[in-house]
Design a protein around this motif. Structure first.
Motif, short mmCIF file in Angstrom:
data_model
loop_
_atom_site.label_atom_id
_atom_site.label_comp_id
_atom_site.label_asym_id
_atom_site.label_seq_id
_atom_site.Cartn_x
_atom_site.Cartn_y
_atom_site.Cartn_z
N ALA A 44 -8.15 -8.45 -3.78
CA ALA A 44 -8.52 -7.10 -4.20
C ALA A 44 -7.25 -6.26 -4.38
O ALA A 44 -6.27 -6.46 -3.69
CB ALA A 44 -9.42 -6.45 -3.16
N THR A 45 -7.31 -5.32 -5.30
CA THR A 45 -6.18 -4.45 -5.56
C THR A 45 -6.01 -3.47 -4.41
O THR A 45 -6.99 -2.90 -3.93
CB THR A 45 -6.40 -3.66 -6.87
N ARG A 46 -4.77 -3.29 -3.99
CA ARG A 46 -4.50 -2.37 -2.89
C ARG A 46 -4.09 -1.00 -3.43
O ARG A 46 -3.42 -0.91 -4.44
CB ARG A 46 -3.41 -2.92 -1.99
N ALA A 47 -4.49 0.04 -2.73
CA ALA A 47 -4.15 1.41 -3.09
C ALA A 47 -3.28 2.00 -1.99
O ALA A 47 -3.56 1.83 -0.80
CB ALA A 47 -5.42 2.24 -3.24
N CYS A 48 -2.21 2.69 -2.39
CA CYS A 48 -1.35 3.37 -1.41
C CYS A 48 -2.12 4.55 -0.84
O CYS A 48 -2.69 5.35 -1.58
CB CYS A 48 -0.07 3.85 -2.08
N ASN A 64 -0.61 3.93 17.77
CA ASN A 64 -0.50 4.73 16.55
C ASN A 64 0.15 3.91 15.44
O ASN A 64 1.08 3.14 15.70
CB ASN A 64 0.33 5.99 16.78
N CYS A 65 -0.32 4.10 14.22
CA CYS A 65 0.26 3.41 13.08
C CYS A 65 0.10 4.27 11.84
O CYS A 65 -0.62 5.27 11.86
CB CYS A 65 -0.38 2.04 12.86
N ILE A 66 0.76 3.88 10.78
CA ILE A 66 0.58 4.49 9.47
C ILE A 66 -0.03 3.43 8.57
O ILE A 66 0.52 2.33 8.44
CB ILE A 66 1.91 4.99 8.89
N ILE A 67 -1.16 3.76 7.96
CA ILE A 67 -1.80 2.84 7.02
C ILE A 67 -1.11 3.05 5.68
O ILE A 67 -1.24 4.10 5.06
CB ILE A 67 -3.31 3.11 6.92
N VAL A 68 -0.34 2.07 5.26
CA VAL A 68 0.47 2.19 4.04
C VAL A 68 -0.38 1.95 2.80
O VAL A 68 -0.36 2.73 1.85
CB VAL A 68 1.66 1.21 4.07
N ASP A 69 -1.11 0.85 2.79
CA ASP A 69 -2.01 0.58 1.68
C ASP A 69 -3.24 -0.14 2.19
O ASP A 69 -3.23 -0.70 3.28
CB ASP A 69 -1.34 -0.18 0.54
N THR A 70 -4.30 -0.07 1.41
CA THR A 70 -5.56 -0.66 1.83
C THR A 70 -6.36 -1.13 0.63
O THR A 70 -6.12 -0.69 -0.49
CB THR A 70 -6.38 0.34 2.68
N SER A 71 -7.27 -2.05 0.88
CA SER A 71 -8.19 -2.54 -0.14
C SER A 71 -9.49 -2.88 0.55
O SER A 71 -9.63 -2.68 1.76
CB SER A 71 -7.62 -3.77 -0.84
N ALA A 72 -10.41 -3.45 -0.18
CA ALA A 72 -11.68 -3.86 0.42
C ALA A 72 -11.50 -5.02 1.39
O ALA A 72 -12.31 -5.21 2.29
CB ALA A 72 -12.66 -4.25 -0.68
N THR A 73 -10.41 -5.77 1.24
CA THR A 73 -10.23 -6.97 2.06
C THR A 73 -9.13 -6.87 3.12
O THR A 73 -9.01 -7.77 3.94
CB THR A 73 -9.92 -8.18 1.16
N GLY A 74 -8.31 -5.81 3.08
CA GLY A 74 -7.24 -5.75 4.07
C GLY A 74 -6.41 -4.50 3.96
O GLY A 74 -6.71 -3.60 3.17
N ALA A 75 -5.34 -4.45 4.75
CA ALA A 75 -4.46 -3.29 4.78
C ALA A 75 -3.08 -3.70 5.27
O ALA A 75 -2.91 -4.74 5.91
CB ALA A 75 -5.03 -2.21 5.69
N ARG A 76 -2.10 -2.85 4.95
CA ARG A 76 -0.76 -3.01 5.50
C ARG A 76 -0.48 -1.77 6.33
O ARG A 76 -0.72 -0.64 5.88
CB ARG A 76 0.28 -3.13 4.39
#
Length: 131
Positions: A44-48, A64-76
């Motif tokens: 899936a395409t990830r969005a910042c 605590n963390c910062i969610i950099v990018d996410t999609s329907a299937t995962g995140a960084r």
């Protein structure tokens, strides 16, 4: 000192070899490498997003963390000490309160890749799974 002296025949022979090699390179087709499902080929395409998040780990601790990018299937996510994350976490988006269970699929110095778990509910007395 020794001087390198090449005969005219040797120079011509070397020039011909170089010309032949260049001709064979320019005539060749590009090589297509099948890499299968490489790490950078996402389902899936990830969005910042750059949102504040919290990772809940076993034992009730939250990081605590910062969610950099996410999609329907995962995140960084970015966080200090990512290398010490357990294999499974729960990611919570602070602003919305939404949460997802995830498996940590890679870890680097200050970042981690998460794959969201697909939860299946099974009805008792039924062999079929529902999502």
């Amino acid at each position: 000192m020794h001087a390198l002296v090449m005969s005219e025949d040797a120079v011509t022979a070397d020039a011909e070899k170089v010309a032949q090699r260049l001709a064979s390179i320019s005539a060749s087709r590009p090589v297509i490498v099948d890499r299968g499902t490489a790490a950078n080929e996402r389902v899936a395409t990830r969005a910042c997003v750059y949102r504040n998040g919290r990772l809940a780990v076993t034992g009730g601790a939250e990081i605590n963390c910062i969610i950099v990018d996410t999609s329907a299937t995962g995140a960084r996510v970015q966080l200090d000490g990512a290398a010490n994350l357990p294999d499974f976490v729960t990611l919570r988006i602070v602003a919305t309160g939404a949460w997802r269970r995830a498996r940590v699929v890679w870890r680097r110095d200050n970042a981690a890749g998460l794959s969201f778990s697909v939860e299946q509910r099974v009805s008792f007395g039924s062999a079929t799974a529902r999502e």
